[in-house]
Design a protein around this motif. Structure first.
Motif, mmCIF file in Angstrom:
data_model
loop_
_atom_site.group_PDB
_atom_site.id
_atom_site.type_symbol
_atom_site.label_atom_id
_atom_site.label_comp_id
_atom_site.label_asym_id
_atom_site.label_seq_id
_atom_site.Cartn_x
_atom_site.Cartn_y
_atom_site.Cartn_z
ATOM 1 N N MET A 1 0.859 -1.170 0.000
ATOM 2 C CA MET A 1 0.000 0.000 0.000
ATOM 3 C C MET A 1 0.905 1.232 0.000
ATOM 4 S SD MET A 1 -2.889 1.167 2.767
ATOM 5 C CE MET A 1 -4.109 -0.024 2.316
ATOM 6 N N SER A 2 0.534 2.228 -0.788
ATOM 7 C CA SER A 2 1.365 3.425 -0.899
ATOM 8 C C SER A 2 1.280 4.267 0.369
ATOM 9 C CB SER A 2 0.927 4.252 -2.104
ATOM 10 O OG SER A 2 -0.343 4.835 -1.852
ATOM 11 N N GLU A 3 2.267 5.129 0.532
ATOM 12 C CA GLU A 3 2.284 6.018 1.695
ATOM 13 C C GLU A 3 1.114 6.989 1.660
ATOM 14 O OE1 GLU A 3 5.965 7.968 2.432
ATOM 15 O OE2 GLU A 3 7.123 6.110 2.333
ATOM 16 N N THR A 4 0.709 7.396 0.485
ATOM 17 C CA THR A 4 -0.433 8.311 0.347
ATOM 18 C C THR A 4 -1.717 7.642 0.825
ATOM 19 O OG1 THR A 4 0.647 9.311 -1.572
ATOM 20 C CG2 THR A 4 -1.689 9.779 -1.267
ATOM 21 N N GLN A 6 -1.922 5.127 2.940
ATOM 22 C CA GLN A 6 -1.809 4.951 4.391
ATOM 23 C C GLN A 6 -2.107 6.267 5.108
ATOM 24 O OE1 GLN A 6 1.972 3.284 5.478
ATOM 25 N NE2 GLN A 6 1.607 1.368 4.368
ATOM 26 N N GLY A 7 -1.577 7.360 4.587
ATOM 27 C CA GLY A 7 -1.850 8.674 5.181
ATOM 28 C C GLY A 7 -3.323 9.016 5.130
ATOM 29 N N GLY A 8 -3.982 8.668 4.024
ATOM 30 C CA GLY A 8 -5.422 8.910 3.908
ATOM 31 C C GLY A 8 -6.220 8.127 4.928
ATOM 32 N N ILE A 9 -5.847 6.858 5.117
ATOM 33 C CA ILE A 9 -6.531 6.022 6.118
ATOM 34 C C ILE A 9 -6.340 6.604 7.517
ATOM 35 C CG2 ILE A 9 -6.524 3.752 7.242
ATOM 36 C CD1 ILE A 9 -5.902 2.566 4.455
ATOM 37 N N ILE A 10 -5.126 7.047 7.813
ATOM 38 C CA ILE A 10 -4.837 7.632 9.133
ATOM 39 C C ILE A 10 -5.685 8.875 9.364
ATOM 40 C CG2 ILE A 10 -3.047 8.778 10.499
ATOM 41 C CD1 ILE A 10 -1.042 6.843 9.081
ATOM 42 N N VAL A 11 -5.752 9.756 8.372
ATOM 43 C CA VAL A 11 -6.527 10.995 8.501
ATOM 44 C C VAL A 11 -8.017 10.695 8.633
ATOM 45 C CG1 VAL A 11 -7.219 13.111 7.286
ATOM 46 C CG2 VAL A 11 -4.815 12.452 7.370
ATOM 47 N N ILE A 12 -8.526 9.767 7.856
ATOM 48 C CA ILE A 12 -9.945 9.415 7.929
ATOM 49 C C ILE A 12 -10.287 8.840 9.310
ATOM 50 C CG2 ILE A 12 -11.692 7.803 7.048
ATOM 51 C CD1 ILE A 12 -10.436 8.262 4.254
ATOM 52 N N CYS A 13 -9.441 7.965 9.837
ATOM 53 C CA CYS A 13 -9.683 7.421 11.188
ATOM 54 C C CYS A 13 -9.641 8.533 12.227
ATOM 55 C CB CYS A 13 -8.651 6.345 11.513
ATOM 56 S SG CYS A 13 -8.859 4.831 10.580
ATOM 57 N N GLY A 14 -8.690 9.453 12.075
ATOM 58 C CA GLY A 14 -8.612 10.585 12.995
ATOM 59 C C GLY A 14 -9.854 11.457 12.935
ATOM 60 N N LEU A 15 -10.358 11.713 11.746
ATOM 61 C CA LEU A 15 -11.576 12.519 11.596
ATOM 62 C C LEU A 15 -12.791 11.841 12.210
ATOM 63 C CD1 LEU A 15 -11.257 13.998 7.994
ATOM 64 C CD2 LEU A 15 -11.344 15.249 10.156
ATOM 65 N N ILE A 16 -12.896 10.542 12.035
ATOM 66 C CA ILE A 16 -14.019 9.810 12.627
ATOM 67 C C ILE A 16 -13.990 9.927 14.148
ATOM 68 C CG2 ILE A 16 -14.961 7.486 13.020
ATOM 69 C CD1 ILE A 16 -14.115 6.864 10.091
#
Length: 159
Positions: A1-4, A6-16
């Protein structure tokens, strides 16, 4: 999985977690206090707490001009419930440059019938500054912890 990704998943989890935290600790907490007070009014679980005494603590804090002091007043109140038992509680107030008595003579309290020590005051149904600060603090802490844990998990899974 690309770093982008992974970063998107991290941000989405943080927003939730952030959105849930704001709802849980700030908005739903406000409604919970207001419902408690409404039910207590309806059931007649209202008592008048009378002022008993004040204890003060003077705290010295450094500032740019030297030292500054502030006084913390701990006002003790007593109230009696329907069963006749008397309970006390303490409210603390930060009073700058004032060491005099700052207690309000009477406060209306709403108590829980099963646990009369659990009380709310007039105005507790309103969103107060302390509730918002605590809620925002918990929300920020939970958001950052979630983002950190998700990042560590993704790094572990895809390394």
């Amino acid at each position: 999985m690309s770093e982008t990704a992974q970063g998107g998943i991290i941000v989405i989890c943080g927003l939730i977690v952030f959105i849930y935290g704001i709802l849980r600790w700030v908005i739903w907490g406000y409604k919970k206090d207001a419902k408690f007070i409404e039910k207590a009014k309806k059931d007649g679980r209202v008592a008048i707490a009378t002022y008993q005494k004040t204890e003060t603590n003077v705290k010295w804090t450094p500032n740019s001009a030297g030292r500054e002091y502030r006084t913390i007043c701990h006002n003790t109140y007593a109230y009696r419930v329907r069963s006749g038992k008397q309970y006390t509680f303490t409210r603390s107030k930060d009073v700058t440059y004032d060491t005099g008595r700052s207690g309000i003579n009477n406060i209306r309290v709403y108590y829980d019938e099963k646990n009369p020590r659990k009380i709310k005051f007039d105005g507790n149904g309103d969103r107060n500054q302390h509730q918002v600060q605590i809620g925002c603090g918990y929300t920020a802490l939970a958001t950052f912890c979630t983002m950190f844990l998700v990042a560590r998990l993704l790094a572990h899974l895809f390394s």
